[in-house]
Write an enzyme that holds these catalytic residues in place. Structure first.
Site, PDB file in Angstrom:
ATOM      1  N   SER A 175      37.321  47.055  48.536  1.00 42.06           N
ATOM      2  CA  SER A 175      38.390  47.378  49.488  1.00 42.06           C
ATOM      3  C   SER A 175      38.196  48.737  50.160  1.00 42.06           C
ATOM      4  CB  SER A 175      39.750  47.352  48.775  1.00 42.06           C
ATOM      5  OG  SER A 175      40.770  47.734  49.669  1.00 42.06           O
ATOM      6  N   ASN A 211      38.570  23.206  64.448  1.00 45.95           N
ATOM      7  CA  ASN A 211      38.196  23.288  63.048  1.00 45.95           C
ATOM      8  C   ASN A 211      37.282  22.127  62.696  1.00 45.95           C
ATOM      9  OD1 ASN A 211      38.603  24.585  60.395  1.00 45.95           O
ATOM     10  ND2 ASN A 211      39.551  22.650  59.835  1.00 45.95           N
ATOM     11  N   LYS A 239      48.003  36.462  48.649  1.00 47.76           N
ATOM     12  CA  LYS A 239      48.881  36.549  49.814  1.00 47.76           C
ATOM     13  C   LYS A 239      49.966  35.464  49.835  1.00 47.76           C
ATOM     14  CE  LYS A 239      45.846  38.945  53.095  1.00 47.76           C
ATOM     15  NZ  LYS A 239      45.258  38.895  54.445  1.00 47.76           N
TER      16      LYS A 239
END
Length: 275
Positions: free
Chosen positions: A15, A152, A66
């Site tokens: 990170s 997609n 998330k």
């Protein structure tokens, strides 16, 4: 008193968030610390409660938590509600856990503010139909593109996302194999294919004249998608480092009420990548 902030994820050692937020704090003279914490899967909720019940004031959330953060939040911003994911957590004055998603606005600010681009009135193609793409759809559509196509590999997933935001603009979903002769002014790669050195299978005529390409991924070297864009004659090919810094800046603003200058931090992170 110095206040604590952190990013929760697993894995997390890669990170850049501590470096970014420490730079923000220094430039805005905010008294805080920011750390990266690896949270074991299955222990996310208790770690959030423990951190924010102590001297912790806010959290960023990254993979794989998330969606769990979205579930955990008592109050979600409209953009987080639609995104189905939360990357920013904090408690309000009533002690309620609030969730927001700053990914999409971070990307839009990078394109529009940092690079001087325009989304309004443009034909936009977004590649992919996962959580990263869902998280940016509302902020992109708020810029009023002429049309938005989500493409997609599995067409049904793209159609499902298009249906989710159909009331926000002219949005359609399709498979890569049905893009046909249509060309676009802005192509956004929301897949992780670039990190494997791959590019979604797009027709050679995908890019309109003076088209821009934006990869939500970033790396020290140009990503595979950015290299493809340059080969196809894109006017501009941008990676997602600015998006990373801008979404962090929006989280910082939510927590501290101060909007930091992101430009210097983008340069700092870019230099550290290429050092």
């Amino acid at each position: 008193m110095t206040e604590r902030y952190a990013v929760f994820g697993n894995p997390i050692k890669h990170s850049k968030s501590p470096q970014i937020h420490s730079a923000f704090a220094e430039s805005t003279q905010q008294d805080l610390t920011y750390e990266a914490i690896c949270v074991p899967e299955g222990e996310f909720a208790e770690h959030v409660d423990s951190f924010l019940s102590g001297d912790g004031r806010g959290l960023n959330i990254t993979i794989p938590f998330k969606q769990e953060a979205w579930d955990l939040a008592d109050i979600r911003s409209p953009r987080a509600e639609l995104a189905g994911a939360v990357n920013t957590l904090y408690r309000n004055d009533q002690g309620q856990l609030c969730g927001d998603n700053t990914d999409g606005i971070g990307m839009v600010r990078d394109i529009v503010s940092n690079h001087g681009g325009t989304i309004e009135g443009k034909r936009v193609l977004i590649l992919g139909a996962g959580g990263a793409v869902r998280g940016v759809l509302q902020p992109v559509l708020e810029q009023s593109p002429a049309k938005l196509v989500i493409a997609n590999r599995t067409a049904s997933k793209a159609v499902e996302l298009a249906d989710l935001v159909a009331d926000l603009g002219d949005v359609t979903g399709c498979g890569y194999d049905t893009l046909g002769e249509e060309c676009f002014d802005l192509v956004i790669n929301g897949t992780a294919a670039s990190l494997q050195g791959e590019v979604p299978p797009l027709p050679d005529n995908t890019l309109a004249e003076n088209a821009w390409c934006y990869d939500m991924m970033y790396s020290a070297e140009p990503t595979a998608f950015c290299l493809w864009a340059e080969k196809m004659g894109a006017e501009k090919a941008i990676d997602g480092l600015g998006m990373l810094v801008e979404q962090a800046a929006q989280s910082f603003l939510i927590w501290r009420g101060v909007e930091p200058d992101s430009q210097a931090v983008i340069r700092q992170i870019r230099n550290s990548l290429t050092a």
